[in-house]
Scaffold this active site. Structure first.
Site, short mmCIF file in Angstrom:
data_model
loop_
_atom_site.label_atom_id
_atom_site.label_comp_id
_atom_site.label_asym_id
_atom_site.label_seq_id
_atom_site.Cartn_x
_atom_site.Cartn_y
_atom_site.Cartn_z
N SER A 72 23.62 -16.36 37.46
CA SER A 72 24.94 -16.25 36.81
C SER A 72 24.75 -15.50 35.50
CB SER A 72 25.49 -17.65 36.48
OG SER A 72 26.62 -17.56 35.65
N THR A 112 22.56 -8.71 35.53
CA THR A 112 22.11 -9.02 34.16
C THR A 112 20.59 -9.21 34.10
OG1 THR A 112 22.61 -11.37 34.49
CG2 THR A 112 24.30 -10.04 33.40
N ARG A 156 23.55 -12.41 22.39
CA ARG A 156 23.29 -13.75 21.89
C ARG A 156 22.69 -13.72 20.49
NH1 ARG A 156 21.92 -17.04 27.34
NH2 ARG A 156 21.02 -15.08 27.96
N LYS A 187 30.90 -23.29 36.04
CA LYS A 187 29.81 -24.28 36.09
C LYS A 187 30.34 -25.67 36.38
CE LYS A 187 26.18 -21.68 34.99
NZ LYS A 187 25.11 -21.39 35.95
N VAL A 238 24.28 -13.38 45.20
CA VAL A 238 24.24 -14.76 45.70
C VAL A 238 25.57 -15.13 46.36
CG1 VAL A 238 24.97 -15.92 43.55
CG2 VAL A 238 23.35 -17.05 45.08
N TYR A 297 28.80 -32.17 48.06
CA TYR A 297 27.77 -32.04 49.12
C TYR A 297 26.88 -33.28 49.18
CZ TYR A 297 28.52 -27.46 51.08
OH TYR A 297 29.04 -26.40 51.78
N TYR A 310 33.03 -18.96 32.66
CA TYR A 310 31.69 -19.56 32.71
C TYR A 310 31.79 -21.09 32.73
CZ TYR A 310 26.74 -20.10 31.43
OH TYR A 310 25.39 -20.42 31.41
N ASN A 361 20.57 -9.69 41.87
CA ASN A 361 21.28 -8.42 42.10
C ASN A 361 21.13 -7.48 40.90
OD1 ASN A 361 22.85 -9.63 40.20
ND2 ASN A 361 24.69 -9.80 41.46
N LEU A 413 20.00 -20.41 39.62
CA LEU A 413 20.17 -19.99 38.22
C LEU A 413 21.00 -18.71 38.12
CD1 LEU A 413 16.49 -20.48 36.91
CD2 LEU A 413 18.34 -22.15 36.93
N1 UDP Z 1 26.72 -15.62 16.67
C1 UDP Z 1 26.76 -14.98 15.44
N2 UDP Z 1 26.38 -13.67 15.39
C2 UDP Z 1 25.97 -12.97 16.48
C3 UDP Z 1 25.94 -13.61 17.73
C4 UDP Z 1 26.32 -14.95 17.80
O1 UDP Z 1 27.11 -15.59 14.42
O2 UDP Z 1 25.64 -11.79 16.33
C5 UDP Z 1 27.10 -17.05 16.75
C6 UDP Z 1 28.17 -17.34 17.80
O3 UDP Z 1 29.45 -17.20 17.24
C7 UDP Z 1 27.85 -18.78 18.16
C8 UDP Z 1 26.34 -18.89 17.97
O4 UDP Z 1 25.97 -17.78 17.16
O5 UDP Z 1 28.49 -19.68 17.29
C9 UDP Z 1 25.56 -18.85 19.27
O6 UDP Z 1 26.03 -17.75 20.01
P1 UDP Z 1 25.37 -17.28 21.37
O7 UDP Z 1 26.17 -16.11 21.83
O8 UDP Z 1 23.91 -17.07 21.18
O9 UDP Z 1 25.50 -18.48 22.39
P2 UDP Z 1 26.60 -19.60 22.69
O10 UDP Z 1 25.95 -20.86 22.27
O11 UDP Z 1 27.86 -19.34 21.89
O12 UDP Z 1 26.83 -19.52 24.14
#
Ligand code: UDP
Length: 316
Positions: free
Chosen positions: A77, A39, A188, A151, A61, A161, A147, A36, A75
């Protein structure tokens, strides 16, 4: 005429989904991508759209889908903390109603379903590395719960199922994955640090950066997903896929800064609520059942991602 296996990839225009679509097309499958674009992005499937074996269903979905398929990779989400905290209800629905729709389709068509689950089902784990039989340490009502619990519900529904309808299901818990096509604004850590370093802007470290993650290159992840789907004796299994090399966030920041020859300073801010302090997959099961293990070292994978973000900055 030779029968071509037909694969549905929900979230097929997302980061991992689009790489999977490309891989499946190259392997000769007919691929149906359902997305959709909440993201995901059209740009990720630009090349695939030119392939006659590829088709796109632009839809949620959460709406039932009625097509004939042999395999379903679910996948779809939002998957980055920034995204799922922004749209928590949609996140829960794509993992609850979305999973229900995929399971109903699997039941009807006899297709095998691979549920794209996550290491987040382990929450802020109290044991390390995390093995598949660890139940996790999850806050059911925290900022990540849409999230994590979405999951966890999806996994439980797959099991229901399997029990009631003998649906063929394999659950894969995907650990942190990185590579080309990550969005620079998805929040991220790798896109953030790489873009900040390339622009000589402050590198934003949450907490003191002592928390750990284990990063798997997307090429390794795709091989793992394919193996989990095609290996027949994975029926009913729950399998971790990820790279077991654990790295502190502060060390990741230093590696990226050096690789980008950046002048960025580090700025430290509060660790977000419920941010897991450690995460590292135990991949013994994947190695044993699938003969799979990751091959791309983080240093090599980062070069690839840095190059990609560099090209995008230069408008290519
Ligand atoms: N993190 C950080 N600075 C950023 C983004 C993320 O220090 O600009 C840290 C965040 O706090 C986490 C780790 O990096 O401990 C991984 O974060 P991400 O969002 O990539 O994925 P997560 O594993 O938390 O889902």
């Amino acid at each position: 005429m030779e029968y071509r296996k037909r694969v549905l990839v929900t979230g097929g225009a997302g980061f991992i989904g689009s790489h999977l679509c490309d891989f499946l097309l190259a392997a000769g499958y007919e691929v149906v991508c359902l997305d959709n674009f909440v993201t995901g992005s059209r740009r990720n499937i630009e090349e695939a759209l030119g392939n006659s074996r590829f088709s796109l269903i632009e839809a949620d979905v959460e709406k039932p889908v009625d097509i004939s398929v042999d395999y379903i990779f679910h996948l779809a989400s939002p998957a980055s903390p920034v995204d799922y905290k922004r749209i928590p209800i949609r996140t829960m629905l794509s993992n609850s109603i979305g999973t229900y729709n995929c399971l109903e389709l699997a039941k009807k068509t006899g297709a095998r379903l691979l549920m794209g689950s996550t290491s987040e089902v382990y929450g802020d784990p109290q044991v390390s590395p995390q093995k598949e039989d660890y139940f996790g340490f999850v806050n059911p009502v925290g900022p990540r719960s849409c999230y994590d619990e979405g999951k966890r519900f999806a996994e439980a529904l797959c099991k229901a199922y399997e029990k009631e309808h003998e649906t063929e299901v394999v659950i894969v818990r995907i650990f942190n994955t990185y590579g080309r096509r990550m969005r620079r604004d998805d929040g991220r850590v790798i896109p953030n640090f790489v873009c900040q370093a390339l622009e000589n802007k402050p590198i934003t470290i949450y907490g003191e950066g002592l928390q750990t993650r284990s990063f798997c290159h997307v090429a390794d992840m795709i091989r793992g997903l394919e193996a989990a789907m095609l290996t027949t004796h994975t029926q009913g299994e729950i399998i971790n896929l990820g790279n077991p090399r654990e790295i502190r966030i502060i060390d990741l920041a230093n590696i990226i800064k050096e690789k980008c020859s950046s002048k960025s300073p580090f700025v430290f801010s509060e660790l977000p609520t419920d941010d897991p302090l450690q995460r590292r997959p135990d991949i013994e099961k994947a190695m044993r059942l699938l003969g799979w293990s990751p091959k791309v070292e983080i240093e090599e994978g980062l070069d690839d991602v840095i190059e990609w973000f560099r090209q995008r900055r230069n408008g290519r």
